[in-house]
Design a protein around this motif. Structure first.
Motif, PDB file in Angstrom:
ATOM      1  N   ALA A  49       0.706  -1.038  -0.453  1.00 56.01           N
ATOM      2  CA  ALA A  49      -0.150   0.384   0.065  1.00 56.01           C
ATOM      3  C   ALA A  49       0.838   0.976  -0.337  1.00 56.01           C
ATOM      4  O   ALA A  49       0.576   2.123   0.184  1.00 56.01           O
ATOM      5  N   GLY A  56       2.069   8.685   9.053  1.00 55.20           N
ATOM      6  CA  GLY A  56       1.411   8.634  10.009  1.00 55.20           C
ATOM      7  C   GLY A  56       0.796   6.816   9.921  1.00 55.20           C
ATOM      8  O   GLY A  56       0.275   6.885  11.731  1.00 55.20           O
ATOM      9  N   ASN A  58       1.286   4.533   9.363  1.00 53.04           N
ATOM     10  CA  ASN A  58       2.056   3.708   8.891  1.00 53.04           C
ATOM     11  C   ASN A  58       2.135   3.612  10.525  1.00 53.04           C
ATOM     12  O   ASN A  58       3.067   2.066  11.110  1.00 53.04           O
ATOM     13  N   GLY A  65       5.234  -5.334   7.107  1.00 58.62           N
ATOM     14  CA  GLY A  65       5.652  -5.022   5.269  1.00 58.62           C
ATOM     15  C   GLY A  65       7.294  -6.257   5.451  1.00 58.62           C
ATOM     16  O   GLY A  65       7.099  -7.026   6.225  1.00 58.62           O
ATOM     17  N   GLY A 115      -4.152   5.671  16.799  1.00 62.84           N
ATOM     18  CA  GLY A 115      -5.009   7.084  16.877  1.00 62.84           C
ATOM     19  C   GLY A 115      -5.556   7.522  18.212  1.00 62.84           C
ATOM     20  O   GLY A 115      -6.436   8.025  18.554  1.00 62.84           O
ATOM     21  N   GLY A 118      -3.398   9.859  19.925  1.00 61.34           N
ATOM     22  CA  GLY A 118      -3.156  11.568  20.523  1.00 61.34           C
ATOM     23  C   GLY A 118      -3.318  11.503  18.496  1.00 61.34           C
ATOM     24  O   GLY A 118      -3.102  10.256  17.758  1.00 61.34           O
ATOM     25  N   VAL A 119      -2.763  12.839  17.248  1.00 65.78           N
ATOM     26  CA  VAL A 119      -2.777  12.897  16.346  1.00 65.78           C
ATOM     27  C   VAL A 119      -1.104  13.147  15.885  1.00 65.78           C
ATOM     28  O   VAL A 119      -0.819  13.723  16.702  1.00 65.78           O
ATOM     29  N   GLU A 340       0.771  -7.969  12.148  1.00 64.00           N
ATOM     30  CA  GLU A 340       1.313  -6.423  11.933  1.00 64.00           C
ATOM     31  C   GLU A 340       0.284  -5.673  11.501  1.00 64.00           C
ATOM     32  O   GLU A 340      -0.040  -4.371  10.725  1.00 64.00           O
ATOM     33  N   HIS A 341      -0.993  -5.990  10.950  1.00 63.99           N
ATOM     34  CA  HIS A 341      -3.072  -5.921  10.963  1.00 63.99           C
ATOM     35  C   HIS A 341      -3.131  -5.215  12.101  1.00 63.99           C
ATOM     36  O   HIS A 341      -4.336  -4.043  11.454  1.00 63.99           O
TER      37      HIS A 341
HETATM   38  C1  FAD Z   1      -3.256  -3.702  -0.111  1.00 66.44           C
HETATM   39  C2  FAD Z   1      -2.033  -3.505   0.904  1.00 66.44           C
HETATM   40  C3  FAD Z   1      -1.445  -4.300   1.428  1.00 66.44           C
HETATM   41  C4  FAD Z   1      -0.089  -3.881   2.900  1.00 66.44           C
HETATM   42  N1  FAD Z   1       0.012  -3.993   3.411  1.00 66.44           N
HETATM   43  C5  FAD Z   1       1.204  -3.966   4.232  1.00 66.44           C
HETATM   44  C6  FAD Z   1       2.045  -4.869   4.461  1.00 66.44           C
HETATM   45  O1  FAD Z   1       2.675  -5.714   4.001  1.00 66.44           O
HETATM   46  N2  FAD Z   1       2.723  -5.543   6.253  1.00 66.44           N
HETATM   47  C7  FAD Z   1       1.824  -4.216   7.018  1.00 66.44           C
HETATM   48  O2  FAD Z   1       1.959  -4.257   8.676  1.00 66.44           O
HETATM   49  N3  FAD Z   1       0.227  -3.566   6.455  1.00 66.44           N
HETATM   50  C8  FAD Z   1      -0.120  -3.903   5.194  1.00 66.44           C
HETATM   51  N4  FAD Z   1      -1.190  -3.009   5.314  1.00 66.44           N
HETATM   52  C9  FAD Z   1      -1.763  -1.831   5.761  1.00 66.44           C
HETATM   53  C10 FAD Z   1      -0.871  -1.235   6.168  1.00 66.44           C
HETATM   54  O3  FAD Z   1      -0.114  -1.198   7.478  1.00 66.44           O
HETATM   55  C11 FAD Z   1      -1.707   0.229   6.559  1.00 66.44           C
HETATM   56  O4  FAD Z   1      -3.150  -0.036   5.501  1.00 66.44           O
HETATM   57  C12 FAD Z   1      -0.956   1.820   6.302  1.00 66.44           C
HETATM   58  O5  FAD Z   1       0.350   1.314   7.677  1.00 66.44           O
HETATM   59  C13 FAD Z   1      -1.849   2.245   7.476  1.00 66.44           C
HETATM   60  O6  FAD Z   1      -1.468   3.999   6.776  1.00 66.44           O
HETATM   61  P1  FAD Z   1      -3.279   4.575   6.631  1.00 66.44           P
HETATM   62  O7  FAD Z   1      -1.923   5.762   5.960  1.00 66.44           O
HETATM   63  O8  FAD Z   1      -3.514   3.966   5.261  1.00 66.44           O
HETATM   64  O9  FAD Z   1      -3.611   4.376   7.941  1.00 66.44           O
HETATM   65  P2  FAD Z   1      -4.926   4.918   8.478  1.00 66.44           P
HETATM   66  O10 FAD Z   1      -5.230   3.538   7.346  1.00 66.44           O
HETATM   67  O11 FAD Z   1      -5.470   5.779   7.173  1.00 66.44           O
HETATM   68  O12 FAD Z   1      -4.797   5.000   9.084  1.00 66.44           O
HETATM   69  C14 FAD Z   1      -4.850   3.981   9.785  1.00 66.44           C
HETATM   70  C15 FAD Z   1      -5.112   3.771  11.559  1.00 66.44           C
HETATM   71  O13 FAD Z   1      -4.014   4.481  12.148  1.00 66.44           O
HETATM   72  C16 FAD Z   1      -4.520   6.345  12.511  1.00 66.44           C
HETATM   73  N5  FAD Z   1      -4.200   6.966  12.498  1.00 66.44           N
HETATM   74  C17 FAD Z   1      -2.996   7.050  10.403  1.00 66.44           C
HETATM   75  N6  FAD Z   1      -3.249   8.111  10.736  1.00 66.44           N
HETATM   76  C18 FAD Z   1      -2.680   8.798  11.941  1.00 66.44           C
HETATM   77  C19 FAD Z   1      -1.440   9.633  13.105  1.00 66.44           C
HETATM   78  N7  FAD Z   1      -1.457  11.310  11.740  1.00 66.44           N
HETATM   79  N8  FAD Z   1      -1.480   9.899  13.642  1.00 66.44           N
HETATM   80  C20 FAD Z   1      -2.293   8.835  14.585  1.00 66.44           C
HETATM   81  N9  FAD Z   1      -3.233   8.032  13.869  1.00 66.44           N
HETATM   82  C21 FAD Z   1      -3.810   7.727  12.655  1.00 66.44           C
HETATM   83  C22 FAD Z   1      -6.027   6.122  11.923  1.00 66.44           C
HETATM   84  O14 FAD Z   1      -7.065   6.399  12.781  1.00 66.44           O
HETATM   85  C23 FAD Z   1      -6.573   3.944  11.977  1.00 66.44           C
HETATM   86  O15 FAD Z   1      -6.740   4.311  13.363  1.00 66.44           O
HETATM   87  C24 FAD Z   1      -1.816  -3.279   4.513  1.00 66.44           C
HETATM   88  C25 FAD Z   1      -2.847  -2.398   3.577  1.00 66.44           C
HETATM   89  C26 FAD Z   1      -3.358  -2.770   2.363  1.00 66.44           C
HETATM   90  C27 FAD Z   1      -4.168  -1.603   1.739  1.00 66.44           C
END
Ligand code: FAD
Length: 382
Positions: A49, A56, A58, A65, A115, A118-119, A340-341
């Motif tokens: 992804a 943030g 991540n 990953g 989340g 805090g942010v 990791e999810h």
């Molecule tokens: C195709 C695909 C492949 C993936 N492969 C992997 C993988 O191999 N390994 C792995 O670990 N994960 C994997 N993921 C999941 C991945 O870890 C997360 O989708 C990604 O790290 C989250 O980032 P995002 O910006 O999409 O966060 P979001 O989905 O927008 O948010 C995730 C969570 O974090 C919170 N959050 C977001 N930003 C902040 C911030 N700035 N401060 C505080 N809280 C916040 C949100 O409220 C929510 O609860 C995959 C996802 C997809 C869709």
């Protein structure tokens, strides 16, 4: 209130002496990786992804990953964090120090907090040397026990160059070839299991290739794998990776299924897989397990698809009992129900039921200190 951090998208600094990058939370991970590459550095966090997720997110989810076996999870790449607390105060922890033993490491609390504390608004990240030489090996193995021995052998021979060690079953390959266009199987026959290994270094590609040749020759000789293909170009390297990376997409195309992102102590993975196989067969004839994952760091995506012909609602009805069986077995083997999810909303009940009561109490008390009114991501995690 819903926050979008899209516009917090500046890279504040990249320092090639300190090997650090300070980036705002809304930066897209892929953009950060490319910015580091331009400066001959590597930001090792890499996942499918990466061209849509934000740093943030991540960090809030402590993403893993494909490179965890070498560089660790997101939390290991963070030197500092800046965050806004629920009461509006700013936590100024954006330090780039490698060494700072002044009390509790507060930044780590935000990482993986989903989340709820805090942010996160910015992070100081650790950079590594850019690996210009990359080589991928796809090895066919008889069973998970051979994969484990192969891991031990390659780690001994290639050490720090081992960047990814992924495992998937022959059933996963069948599914990918059936559901996804343009993916090629480099072998003339189907094998029970496959290991995809990536080795990378700053050295020239010839030096890396000759080490890989010796390592794979040794593996074949000792019977740790039964066949192997080594990438000879970037196009072939990417084509081999597609066999692994398209598994999730192929399973999605096949229809609703049960996803279990679990981790097991690596040395116990073969026994866990055997025990689960026996259980699955006893429980319900015809379910289709698609097992793949980041074997080198003990992480399996133990996904199970419905029996052929079963209703699409299977995963939310009859299949639910199977999830309980998988998670119980994971715990019996000393593993984690979420590798990791994270927990989010989906795994909240399982998490609350299975987490050690003392750990859970400490987490709830930490939550109260940061967010006494519980306004941050209500209903998630805790
Ligand atoms: C195709 C695909 C492949 C993936 N492969 C992997 C993988 O191999 N390994 C792995 O670990 N994960 C994997 N993921 C999941 C991945 O870890 C997360 O989708 C990604 O790290 C989250 O980032 P995002 O910006 O999409 O966060 P979001 O989905 O927008 O948010 C995730 C969570 O974090 C919170 N959050 C977001 N930003 C902040 C911030 N700035 N401060 C505080 N809280 C916040 C949100 O409220 C929510 O609860 C995959 C996802 C997809 C869709």
């Amino acid at each position: 209130m819903v926050l979008s951090l899209d516009r917090l998208n500046k890279i504040r600094s990249i320092d090639t002496v300190a090997n650090t990058m300070v980036a705002e939370a809304g930066c897209i991970l892929g953009n950060l990786r490319r910015a580091a590459e331009e400066k001959h550095r590597l930001l090792p966090l890499s996942l499918a992804a990466e061209d849509s997720c934000q740093i943030g997110g991540n960090l809030a989810t402590n993403a893993g990953g494909v490179n965890v076996v070498r560089y660790g999870m997101a939390r290991e790449l963070v030197l500092g964090i800046e965050a806004v607390l629920p009461n509006g105060e700013i936590y100024h922890g954006l330090r780039t120090l490698r060494k700072d033993n002044t009390g509790y490491d507060l930044k780590q609390l935000f990482i993986g907090s989903e989340g709820t504390l805090g942010v996160i608004t910015a992070a100081a990240l650790r950079l590594y040397a850019r690996n210009d030489a990359r080589c991928v090996v796809l090895a066919a193995v008889e069973d998970p026990a051979s994969a484990l021995k192969l891991f031990e052998f390659l780690f001994g021979v290639c050490g720090g160059r081992l960047q990814a060690f992924e495992y998937f079953t022959g059933a996963c390959v069948d599914l990918v070839l059936e559901q996804v266009d343009g993916v090629q199987d480099p072998f003339p026959q189907r094998y029970p299991g496959y290991v995809l290994v990536e080795l990378a270094d700053t050295v020239d590609i010839e030096a890396l290739n000759s080490q890989v040749e010796v390592a794979i020759g040794g593996s074949l000789e000792q019977g740790l794998c039964v066949d192997a293909v080594v990438s000879t170009s970037l196009a072939q390297l990417q084509s081999l990776w597609r066999l692994r990376e398209e598994i999730s997409e192929a399973q999605r195309a096949d229809g609703p299924h049960l996803k279990h992102d679990v981790s097991i102590p690596i040395e116990r993975i073969p026994d866990f897989m055997l025990a689960m196989e026996t259980k699955l067969h006893k429980m319900e004839a015809g379910v289709r397990p698609y097992i793949f994952g980041h074997f080198g760091d003990g992480n399996l995506h133990y996904n199970v698809s419905r029996p052929v012909g079963a209703d699409k609602s299977w995963s939310t009805t009859a299949g639910k009992a199977l999830t309980t069986e998988v998670l119980n077995e994971v715990l019996r083997f000393g593993g984690s129900i979420s590798a990791e999810h994270g927990i989010g909303q989906l795994k909240r009940e399982d998490f609350l039921e299975t987490k050690d009561p003392l750990e859970l109490r400490l987490m709830l008390e930490i939550k109260k200190v940061f967010d006494p009114a519980s306004i941050m991501n209500p209903g998630k995690l805790l």
